[in-house]
Structure formats: structure tokens, C-alpha cells
Design a protein around this motif. Structure first.
Motif, PDB file in Angstrom:
ATOM      1  N   GLY A 166      48.877  89.835  39.077  1.00 25.92           N
ATOM      2  CA  GLY A 166      48.367  91.172  38.805  1.00 25.92           C
ATOM      3  C   GLY A 166      47.158  91.539  39.646  1.00 25.92           C
ATOM      4  N   ILE A 167      47.018  92.821  39.898  1.00 33.00           N
ATOM      5  CA  ILE A 167      45.952  93.316  40.759  1.00 33.00           C
ATOM      6  C   ILE A 167      44.563  93.075  40.172  1.00 33.00           C
ATOM      7  N   THR A 168      44.414  93.161  38.858  1.00 25.97           N
ATOM      8  CA  THR A 168      43.094  92.963  38.247  1.00 25.97           C
ATOM      9  C   THR A 168      42.603  91.530  38.486  1.00 25.97           C
ATOM     10  N   ALA A 169      43.423  90.559  38.167  1.00 23.09           N
ATOM     11  CA  ALA A 169      43.038  89.154  38.352  1.00 23.09           C
ATOM     12  C   ALA A 169      42.907  88.820  39.829  1.00 23.09           C
ATOM     13  N   GLN A 170      43.766  89.391  40.656  1.00 26.25           N
ATOM     14  CA  GLN A 170      43.685  89.091  42.087  1.00 26.25           C
ATOM     15  C   GLN A 170      42.426  89.685  42.712  1.00 26.25           C
ATOM     16  N   THR A 171      42.044  90.874  42.292  1.00 21.48           N
ATOM     17  CA  THR A 171      40.807  91.465  42.807  1.00 21.48           C
ATOM     18  C   THR A 171      39.611  90.613  42.392  1.00 21.48           C
ATOM     19  N   ALA A 172      39.580  90.189  41.138  1.00 18.97           N
ATOM     20  CA  ALA A 172      38.474  89.348  40.653  1.00 18.97           C
ATOM     21  C   ALA A 172      38.387  88.048  41.442  1.00 18.97           C
ATOM     22  N   GLN A 173      39.531  87.434  41.756  1.00 24.70           N
ATOM     23  CA  GLN A 173      39.510  86.174  42.508  1.00 24.70           C
ATOM     24  C   GLN A 173      39.065  86.393  43.949  1.00 24.70           C
ATOM     25  N   SER A 174      39.508  87.467  44.566  1.00 28.69           N
ATOM     26  CA  SER A 174      39.061  87.765  45.932  1.00 28.69           C
ATOM     27  C   SER A 174      37.552  87.970  45.978  1.00 28.69           C
ATOM     28  N   ILE A 175      37.022  88.660  44.980  1.00 36.45           N
ATOM     29  CA  ILE A 175      35.576  88.878  44.905  1.00 36.45           C
ATOM     30  C   ILE A 175      34.852  87.554  44.669  1.00 36.45           C
ATOM     31  N   ALA A 176      35.366  86.721  43.779  1.00 33.89           N
ATOM     32  CA  ALA A 176      34.755  85.402  43.543  1.00 33.89           C
ATOM     33  C   ALA A 176      34.731  84.591  44.841  1.00 33.89           C
ATOM     34  N   ASN A 177      35.786  84.694  45.626  1.00 32.57           N
ATOM     35  CA  ASN A 177      35.846  83.938  46.884  1.00 32.57           C
ATOM     36  C   ASN A 177      34.800  84.411  47.874  1.00 32.57           C
ATOM     37  N   PHE A 178      34.646  85.726  48.048  1.00 28.18           N
ATOM     38  CA  PHE A 178      33.628  86.144  49.013  1.00 28.18           C
ATOM     39  C   PHE A 178      32.227  85.933  48.480  1.00 28.18           C
ATOM     40  N   LYS A 179      32.040  85.974  47.158  1.00 28.86           N
ATOM     41  CA  LYS A 179      30.723  85.650  46.590  1.00 28.86           C
ATOM     42  C   LYS A 179      30.344  84.203  46.899  1.00 28.86           C
ATOM     43  N   ALA A 180      31.307  83.292  46.833  1.00 31.19           N
ATOM     44  CA  ALA A 180      31.039  81.874  47.124  1.00 31.19           C
ATOM     45  C   ALA A 180      30.639  81.687  48.581  1.00 31.19           C
ATOM     46  N   ILE A 181      31.287  82.409  49.468  1.00 32.29           N
ATOM     47  CA  ILE A 181      30.941  82.311  50.891  1.00 32.29           C
ATOM     48  C   ILE A 181      29.559  82.894  51.138  1.00 32.29           C
ATOM     49  N   LEU A 182      29.272  84.034  50.521  1.00 32.37           N
ATOM     50  CA  LEU A 182      27.932  84.617  50.650  1.00 32.37           C
ATOM     51  C   LEU A 182      26.870  83.654  50.125  1.00 32.37           C
ATOM     52  N   ALA A 183      27.142  83.007  48.998  1.00 37.47           N
ATOM     53  CA  ALA A 183      26.180  82.053  48.422  1.00 37.47           C
ATOM     54  C   ALA A 183      25.922  80.904  49.397  1.00 37.47           C
ATOM     55  N   GLU A 184      26.959  80.439  50.068  1.00 42.41           N
ATOM     56  CA  GLU A 184      26.791  79.369  51.060  1.00 42.41           C
ATOM     57  C   GLU A 184      25.862  79.808  52.185  1.00 42.41           C
ATOM     58  N   ALA A 185      25.877  81.117  52.471  1.00 41.05           N
ATOM     59  CA  ALA A 185      24.997  81.675  53.503  1.00 41.05           C
ATOM     60  C   ALA A 185      23.622  82.035  52.955  1.00 41.05           C
ATOM     61  N   GLY A 186      23.395  81.779  51.655  1.00 41.69           N
ATOM     62  CA  GLY A 186      22.110  82.104  51.046  1.00 41.69           C
ATOM     63  C   GLY A 186      21.987  83.561  50.657  1.00 41.69           C
TER      64      GLY A 186
END
Length: 124
Positions: free
Chosen positions: A45-65
Motif C-alpha cells: 500500500g501507498i501509505t506504508a510504502q511512503t512511510a518506509q521511503s521517508i524512514a529510509n531517507f531519514k536514516a541516510i540524512l542522520a548518517e550525514a549528521g
């Protein structure tokens, strides 16, 4: 300066690209599809997939500080523009004003037949 950013808290690159590139001023995050990095599974579903995509880019941003508050531009790729409202509801739950600039486009197909992919540009 150009530095690759990588984390196991987001799906690894599946081709000749980096999860993100840090230029010192901006961090350019490659499009994130909704793959759970721990399990390799794609939620339904689009709701869960959007949330996971956002979680993924948040993790990458966190790695960059950085955090989602540093994001100045997003591009959202949808397999079906009919999913825009549902994607936008999840998107709105994650961003605060001033909202980043955004483009949202429908594409013919996305990797692994997912419904959404999101790329971001963040300012240091």
C-alpha cells in the motif's frame, strides 16, 4: 569536496550509485524506495510504502549528521498519480513549515514494482 554517504540503516545501493553525496553545502540523497533495510521486505500500500521511503531517507540524512528539517527539495515519483492524496497525507505528517520545494510526478514503472520513490536534497 564530494563525499559518499552510506548506512546500513537504509537499503544499500543496487547499482553504480551512492546512497547520498555530501558536497559540504548540500547532501543529495538518491531516490529511496520502500524496502525495509532489516528484512528486505516491501510493505503493501501507498501509505506504508511512503512511510518506509521517508524512514529510509531519514536514516541516510542522520548518517550525514542531518535531519528532515534540513531538506530543501524533494522529488516524489509515483507509479500512479491516483495515490497522490494518500502519499501527501504521510508526507505532511513528516515535514514542517517551511516545507521544502517539491515535485511529484507519475512514472511508468519504479524499481521492484514499488508505488513510490522519494529523493531529497538537504542543506547543511
Amino acid at each position: 569536496m564530494k563525499k559518499a554517504i552510506a548506512t546500513t540503516a537504509a537499503p544499500g545501493a543496487i547499482g553504480p550509485y551512492s546512497q547520498a553525496i555530501d558536497t559540504g553545502t548540500f547532501v543529495y540523497v538518491s531516490g529511496q524506495i520502500p524496502v525495509n533495510p532489516a528484512t528486505g521486505e516491501i510493505p503493501e500500500g501507498i501509505t506504508a510504502q511512503t512511510a518506509q521511503s521517508i524512514a529510509n531517507f531519514k536514516a541516510i540524512l542522520a548518517e550525514a549528521g542531518l535531519s528532515i528539517d534540513n531538506v530543501v527539495k524533494t522529488t516524489v515519483f509515483l507509479a500512479d498519480m491516483g495515490d497522490f492524496a494518500a502519499m501527501n497525507a504521510v508526507y505532511a505528517e513528516n515535514f514542517t513549515e517551511p516545507y521544502p520545494a517539491r515535485s511529484a510526478v507519475a512514472v511508468k514503472e519504479l524499481p521492484k514494482q514499488v508505488l513510490v520513490e522519494i529523493e531529497v536534497i538537504a542543506l547543511r
